[in-house]
Write a protein that holds these residues in place. Structure first.
Motif, PDB file in Angstrom:
ATOM      1  N   ARG A   1       8.855   9.488   0.223  1.00  0.00           N
ATOM      2  CA  ARG A   1       8.249   9.921  -1.036  1.00  0.00           C
ATOM      3  C   ARG A   1       8.917  11.245  -1.383  1.00  0.00           C
ATOM      4  O   ARG A   1       8.754  12.242  -0.675  1.00  0.00           O
ATOM      5  CB  ARG A   1       6.739  10.087  -0.885  1.00  0.00           C
TER       6      ARG A   1
ATOM      7  N   TYR B   1       8.039   8.371   6.136  1.00  0.00           N
ATOM      8  CA  TYR B   1       7.223   7.585   7.064  1.00  0.00           C
ATOM      9  C   TYR B   1       8.126   6.509   7.662  1.00  0.00           C
ATOM     10  O   TYR B   1       8.750   5.743   6.939  1.00  0.00           O
ATOM     11  CB  TYR B   1       6.041   6.956   6.342  1.00  0.00           C
TER      12      TYR B   1
ATOM     13  N   HIS C   1     -11.573  -0.063  -4.510  1.00  0.00           N
ATOM     14  CA  HIS C   1     -11.006   0.496  -3.290  1.00  0.00           C
ATOM     15  C   HIS C   1      -9.494   0.585  -3.429  1.00  0.00           C
ATOM     16  O   HIS C   1      -8.785  -0.398  -3.267  1.00  0.00           O
ATOM     17  CB  HIS C   1     -11.404  -0.411  -2.113  1.00  0.00           C
ATOM     18  N   TRP C   2      -9.020   1.749  -3.766  1.00  0.00           N
ATOM     19  CA  TRP C   2      -7.587   2.026  -3.874  1.00  0.00           C
ATOM     20  C   TRP C   2      -6.894   1.042  -4.807  1.00  0.00           C
ATOM     21  O   TRP C   2      -5.983   0.316  -4.426  1.00  0.00           O
ATOM     22  CB  TRP C   2      -6.915   2.017  -2.503  1.00  0.00           C
TER      23      TRP C   2
ATOM     24  N   PHE D   1       5.455   5.746  -1.978  1.00  0.00           N
ATOM     25  CA  PHE D   1       6.585   5.709  -1.056  1.00  0.00           C
ATOM     26  C   PHE D   1       7.565   4.623  -1.490  1.00  0.00           C
ATOM     27  O   PHE D   1       7.165   3.574  -2.000  1.00  0.00           O
ATOM     28  CB  PHE D   1       6.109   5.431   0.372  1.00  0.00           C
TER      29      PHE D   1
ATOM     30  N   ASN E   1      -2.764   0.913   9.211  1.00  0.00           N
ATOM     31  CA  ASN E   1      -3.085   2.179   8.546  1.00  0.00           C
ATOM     32  C   ASN E   1      -4.602   2.375   8.524  1.00  0.00           C
ATOM     33  O   ASN E   1      -5.361   1.521   9.004  1.00  0.00           O
ATOM     34  CB  ASN E   1      -2.491   2.231   7.130  1.00  0.00           C
ATOM     35  N   LEU E   2      -5.010   3.477   7.965  1.00  0.00           N
ATOM     36  CA  LEU E   2      -6.436   3.812   7.971  1.00  0.00           C
ATOM     37  C   LEU E   2      -7.245   2.923   7.037  1.00  0.00           C
ATOM     38  O   LEU E   2      -8.477   2.936   7.085  1.00  0.00           O
ATOM     39  CB  LEU E   2      -6.634   5.276   7.563  1.00  0.00           C
ATOM     40  N   LEU E   3      -6.571   2.190   6.189  1.00  0.00           N
ATOM     41  CA  LEU E   3      -7.288   1.357   5.222  1.00  0.00           C
ATOM     42  C   LEU E   3      -7.455  -0.071   5.717  1.00  0.00           C
ATOM     43  O   LEU E   3      -7.942  -0.933   4.974  1.00  0.00           O
ATOM     44  CB  LEU E   3      -6.552   1.359   3.878  1.00  0.00           C
TER      45      LEU E   3
ATOM     46  N   THR F   1      -6.058   9.655   3.501  1.00  0.00           N
ATOM     47  CA  THR F   1      -6.107   8.396   2.742  1.00  0.00           C
ATOM     48  C   THR F   1      -5.641   7.249   3.656  1.00  0.00           C
ATOM     49  O   THR F   1      -6.346   6.908   4.577  1.00  0.00           O
ATOM     50  CB  THR F   1      -5.258   8.491   1.473  1.00  0.00           C
ATOM     51  N   TRP F   2      -4.453   6.708   3.416  1.00  0.00           N
ATOM     52  CA  TRP F   2      -3.985   5.607   4.265  1.00  0.00           C
ATOM     53  C   TRP F   2      -3.491   6.120   5.602  1.00  0.00           C
ATOM     54  O   TRP F   2      -3.409   5.384   6.568  1.00  0.00           O
ATOM     55  CB  TRP F   2      -2.863   4.840   3.554  1.00  0.00           C
ATOM     56  N   HIS F   3      -3.140   7.424   5.658  1.00  0.00           N
ATOM     57  CA  HIS F   3      -2.636   8.038   6.884  1.00  0.00           C
ATOM     58  C   HIS F   3      -3.287   9.395   7.031  1.00  0.00           C
ATOM     59  O   HIS F   3      -3.640  10.033   6.033  1.00  0.00           O
ATOM     60  CB  HIS F   3      -1.104   8.170   6.788  1.00  0.00           C
TER      61      HIS F   3
ATOM     62  N   GLU G   1       6.867  15.712   7.151  1.00  0.00           N
ATOM     63  CA  GLU G   1       6.912  16.488   5.914  1.00  0.00           C
ATOM     64  C   GLU G   1       8.133  17.397   6.002  1.00  0.00           C
ATOM     65  O   GLU G   1       8.276  18.147   6.976  1.00  0.00           O
ATOM     66  CB  GLU G   1       5.635  17.304   5.743  1.00  0.00           C
TER      67      GLU G   1
ATOM     68  N   ARG H   1      -2.098  12.137   7.602  1.00  0.00           N
ATOM     69  CA  ARG H   1      -1.374  13.250   7.027  1.00  0.00           C
ATOM     70  C   ARG H   1      -1.109  13.100   5.529  1.00  0.00           C
ATOM     71  O   ARG H   1      -0.476  13.956   4.934  1.00  0.00           O
ATOM     72  CB  ARG H   1      -0.035  13.452   7.761  1.00  0.00           C
TER      73      ARG H   1
ATOM     74  N   ARG I   1       0.834  -1.201   0.000  1.00  0.00           N
ATOM     75  CA  ARG I   1       0.000   0.000   0.000  1.00  0.00           C
ATOM     76  C   ARG I   1       0.873   1.257   0.000  1.00  0.00           C
ATOM     77  O   ARG I   1       0.589   2.230  -0.701  1.00  0.00           O
ATOM     78  CB  ARG I   1      -0.897  -0.019   1.236  1.00  0.00           C
ATOM     79  N   LEU I   2       1.943   1.213   0.796  1.00  0.00           N
ATOM     80  CA  LEU I   2       2.851   2.362   0.804  1.00  0.00           C
ATOM     81  C   LEU I   2       3.433   2.598  -0.585  1.00  0.00           C
ATOM     82  O   LEU I   2       3.563   3.733  -1.048  1.00  0.00           O
ATOM     83  CB  LEU I   2       3.990   2.115   1.806  1.00  0.00           C
TER      84      LEU I   2
ATOM     85  N   ASP J   1       4.143  13.862  12.628  1.00  0.00           N
ATOM     86  CA  ASP J   1       2.949  13.290  13.236  1.00  0.00           C
ATOM     87  C   ASP J   1       3.268  11.886  13.736  1.00  0.00           C
ATOM     88  O   ASP J   1       3.477  10.968  12.944  1.00  0.00           O
ATOM     89  CB  ASP J   1       1.827  13.256  12.190  1.00  0.00           C
TER      90      ASP J   1
ATOM     91  N   SER K   1       6.392  19.195   9.589  1.00  0.00           N
ATOM     92  CA  SER K   1       5.455  18.570  10.525  1.00  0.00           C
ATOM     93  C   SER K   1       5.938  17.161  10.826  1.00  0.00           C
ATOM     94  O   SER K   1       6.624  16.536  10.010  1.00  0.00           O
ATOM     95  CB  SER K   1       4.043  18.526   9.931  1.00  0.00           C
TER      96      SER K   1
ATOM     97  N   TYR L   1       5.279  10.322  10.769  1.00  0.00           N
ATOM     98  CA  TYR L   1       5.036  10.813   9.400  1.00  0.00           C
ATOM     99  C   TYR L   1       5.540  12.246   9.351  1.00  0.00           C
ATOM    100  O   TYR L   1       5.000  13.130  10.009  1.00  0.00           O
ATOM    101  CB  TYR L   1       3.548  10.749   9.074  1.00  0.00           C
TER     102      TYR L   1
ATOM    103  N   THR M   1       5.362   5.166  15.262  1.00  0.00           N
ATOM    104  CA  THR M   1       5.414   5.585  13.861  1.00  0.00           C
ATOM    105  C   THR M   1       5.569   7.098  13.780  1.00  0.00           C
ATOM    106  O   THR M   1       5.207   7.825  14.711  1.00  0.00           O
ATOM    107  CB  THR M   1       4.143   5.181  13.093  1.00  0.00           C
TER     108      THR M   1
ATOM    109  N   GLU N   1       8.398  13.510   1.902  1.00  0.00           N
ATOM    110  CA  GLU N   1       7.646  12.897   2.993  1.00  0.00           C
ATOM    111  C   GLU N   1       8.369  11.643   3.455  1.00  0.00           C
ATOM    112  O   GLU N   1       8.900  10.891   2.635  1.00  0.00           O
ATOM    113  CB  GLU N   1       6.230  12.565   2.552  1.00  0.00           C
TER     114      GLU N   1
END
Lengths: 360, 353
Positions: free
Chosen positions: A234, A247, B105-106, A195, A339-341, B38-40, A288, B42, A189-190, A300, A298, A286, A284, A245
């Protein structure tokens, strides 16, 4: 005749056996009469006094440059002693032996500097001699089962005022190593999101653990280990966004494990296998970063938790009694970073550790 | 995403730069957009809100530097929603290519598109049609080299533009480009160009089918030019357009090794020396250039061409270093920042004293 206590039968030949051994030591062993002390129906404290005397004589003999060899034989009921014999090789080379527990008719004889023979009598059998091939170090105390020669769990001997510690009960590992890079769905996914992995070799690891011996071949331990550390970037050169970026995450495990070992070659080689479970924590970040100034705009940070299942096998090499080395291969499953997914990264993988091994 | 060899073209391809509620580097042509994680938390994407939304960006791409476009997209699109990537070469409102993004989905999606052989700009747009969820996380376009499809077609191409058929040219004809029309002669990759003439008979009296120039295209093209109007060192297509009557290697020269007139006894026909940057790409052929052999009245580019040490003419003769067109300043040269700057070549219309 050795009279038994409540629930015990009389041992008709116990004293005869003791006489027999004393005679054999004189005739076959060629020990002078003054060197063999026979106690029949000793009163309380007689055995201790005899042993103390034995120690003094052995110490004196050592001081004069002679080689002291001590043999202790017991025959008879020893319900109050029950089971094991404590033998200690003193720093000066003298031997301190005490019948701490003797079960039935078993007796252990200590033959310094480290060979033992157990002579016991069983109904219908003659005397037997059993050699225990166990190395002793100066200043250490061994508790051995007279029958099997194996270590037994330490007894509450402190209460008896016997200042000894059992054979090494603790083992420590401190190691560095590497693990395979796991590219699972989370990593994919990354990559999908642009990334790129910044590591092109095995993930560096460390591991610290401490084990408590709970049986002849079994130990219970705790472990603190780093499982995973990855950096993904990235670059602004691909996104044309003016910012890089980054991570990053690092995963650690605190766990417990069971270890089974089997000592070889006088404890110098210790192959083992282990398995355990633990809790994992991943930190973790993240970031920028300005493409021109490289200032972090930033950062995070989050913390993820998970669990770990781990199994491994290794080999301890102990050229010295307390310090040695070990190498271990292991496999870990540690789903921790998410992750959020809904993707969860397994911070485990196949690993190889190489480090120091200590025994106390 | 794109390989290291591919040059990215899209600014803020990850939709990370937001100016308030809108994207900084993307144009919202229709509807509304929103910043969403999205996945994060930020790493942002752009949500296309509503039933009809369109965002676009003008890319700094031309046919000079892009022969294959590699698109990589990552989106989260609900089933009933239609999201389309559209390419408008030359940004004239005419869509040359569309690609419908896969619903899902993605799901990473990529396309390789062979662009037209001539275009001077490219606008890409993303259009959402229909109610439902649609979030874009990445749209990367890069210059690649592995397209297999034939190039897309565009119309109204200017003179000098590469073409495949006559209908693509705004004027003139689509003809094979002569070696003299190329920046450097390349027999291995023949091409066609929109040309103003094919032969002298296409031109008025006193003109020949020589070389012409366009501010839009780097390469020269066949166009009617005054006969004998080209000075020594000028780019040419045929001999009659040069004052010397000799067009050698695409440059008006005084001699030519390749079937042209030679030099008098003792003279050796050679290319004039280039500067430290190896410019101009095409140099004039002269008899013993810089050898102080020219007698009074001989054509010259520098005083070192003349026995008298004096070459006089109509001022400084300058050309654009790469394409060789006449110039007085680098602003006269297309792609001057890419090396096609205006450089002095010698004396304009020079003659030995």
């Amino acid at each position: 005749m050795n009279r038994g206590g409540p629930g015990q039968t009389d041992l008709q030949f116990a004293e005869d056996d003791a006489r027999h051994v004393a005679d054999l030591l004189g005739s076959l062993g060629r020990h002078r009469p003054g060197k063999v002390e026979l106690l029949l129906r000793p009163a309380p404290g007689d055995v201790q006094r005899a042993l103390d005397n034995l120690v003094l004589r052995a110490t004196e003999a050592r001081r004069l440059g002679a080689e002291a060899q001590v043999l202790f034989y017991y025959s008879g009921h020893a319900a109050s002693l029950a089971g094991e014999l404590l033998v200690r090789l003193e720093p000066a080379g003298t031997v301190f032996a005490e019948m701490h527990k003797a079960e039935g008719q078993e007796v252990l004889l200590a033959l310094p500097p480290g060979r033992y023979a157990a002579i016991y009598r069983q109904a219908g059998h003659n005397h037997r001699v059993r050699h225990c091939d166990v190395a002793l170090a100066d200043g250490h105390t061994e508790i051995l089962n007279a029958n099997s020669c194996v270590d037994v769990a330490p007894l509450a001997v402190a209460a008896k005022g016997i200042g000894y510690s059992p054979r090494e009960r603790w083992t420590f590992h401190a190691a560095l190593g590497a693990s395979s890079v796991r590219n699972d769905r989370f990593i994919g996914r990354l990559t999908d999101f642009g990334f790129e992995d910044s590591l092109y070799f095995g993930v560096p690891r460390f591991s610290l653990d401490a084990m408590r011996v709970v049986g002849r071949h079994l130990a219970l331990g705790i472990e603190l280990a780093s499982l995973d550390e990855r950096v993904f970037r990235r670059q602004s050169s691909t996104t044309l966004s003016g910012q890089d970026e980054r991570y990053w995450w690092a995963t650690y495990e605190l766990g417990a494990f069971l270890l089974v070992d089997y000592s070889l070659w006088r404890d110098r080689l210790v192959p083992y296998a282990r398995a355990g479970v633990g809790l994992t924590l991943a930190r973790t970040s993240y970031q920028e970063i300005d493409d021109n100034t490289h200032v972090v705009k930033s950062d995070d940070g989050t913390t993820d938790f998970g669990y770990a299942l781990r199994a491994g096998a290794g080999l301890g090499v102990m050229p010295w009694r307390h310090v040695g080395f070990f190498v271990e291969a292991n496999a870990t499953y540690a789903p921790t970073v998410d992750n959020l997914l809904g993707d969860v990264h397994d911070s485990g993988g196949l690993g190889l550790l190489l480090g120091l091994r200590g025994a106390l | 995403m794109g390989s290291e060899c591919e040059k990215p073209l899209v600014t803020d391809s990850g939709f990370d730069l937001w100016c308030g509620d809108t994207l900084c580097d993307w144009q919202v042509d229709e509807g509304t957009v929103a910043k969403v994680p999205t996945w994060h938390e930020r790493d942002y994407g752009v949500e296309l809100q509503g039933a009809q939304v369109r965002i676009s960006q003008l890319l700094p791409a031309t046919s000079d530097d892009v022969s294959c476009l590699h698109f990589e997209l990552l989106a989260d699109i609900d089933d009933p929603v239609n999201v389309v990537l559209a390419l408008d070469f030359d940004d004239n409102g005419s869509i040359e290519q569309t690609e419908t993004l896969a619903n899902g989905h993605w799901i990473p999606t990529e396309y390789r598109i062979t662009p037209p052989t001539y275009f001077h700009t490219l606008r890409i747009s993303i259009t959402k049609l229909g109610d439902g969820h649609a979030v874009l996380a990445q749209i990367q376009a890069s210059s690649s080299s592995d397209c297999a499809a034939p190039p897309l077609s565009t119309l109204d191409r200017p003179l000098g533009a590469t073409c495949e058929s006559e209908v693509q040219c705004a004027q003139g004809q689509c003809l094979s480009r002569a070696l003299a029309e190329e920046l450097l002669p390349d027999t291995g990759t023949p091409s066609m160009a929109c040309e103003a003439c094919a032969q002298d008979s296409d031109c008025a009296a006193g003109s020949v089918c020589g070389l012409g120039w366009s501010a839009l295209v780097l390469e020269p093209f066949a166009a009617c030019a005054p006969a004998g109007g080209g000075m020594l060192g000028d780019r040419c297509r045929v001999g009659p357009e040069c004052a010397t009557g000799v067009c050698c290697g695409g440059v008006c020269s005084t001699c030519c090794l390749d079937g042209g007139p030679g030099c008098s006894a003792g003279g050796i026909c050679a290319e004039r020396a280039r500067d430290a940057n190896q410019l101009p790409w095409r140099a004039a052929w002269q008899c013993a250039p810089g050898g102080h052999g020219g007698v009074a009245g001989d054509l010259c580019l520098g005083s070192d061409d003349c026995a008298s040490g004096s070459c006089t003419g109509e001022g400084t003769f300058s050309v654009c270093g790469l394409d060789g067109r006449l110039c007085t300043a680098s602003t006269d040269c297309p792609s001057a920042s890419s090396g096609n700057s205006c450089i002095p070549l010698g004396v304009a219309g020079g003659k030995c004293q």
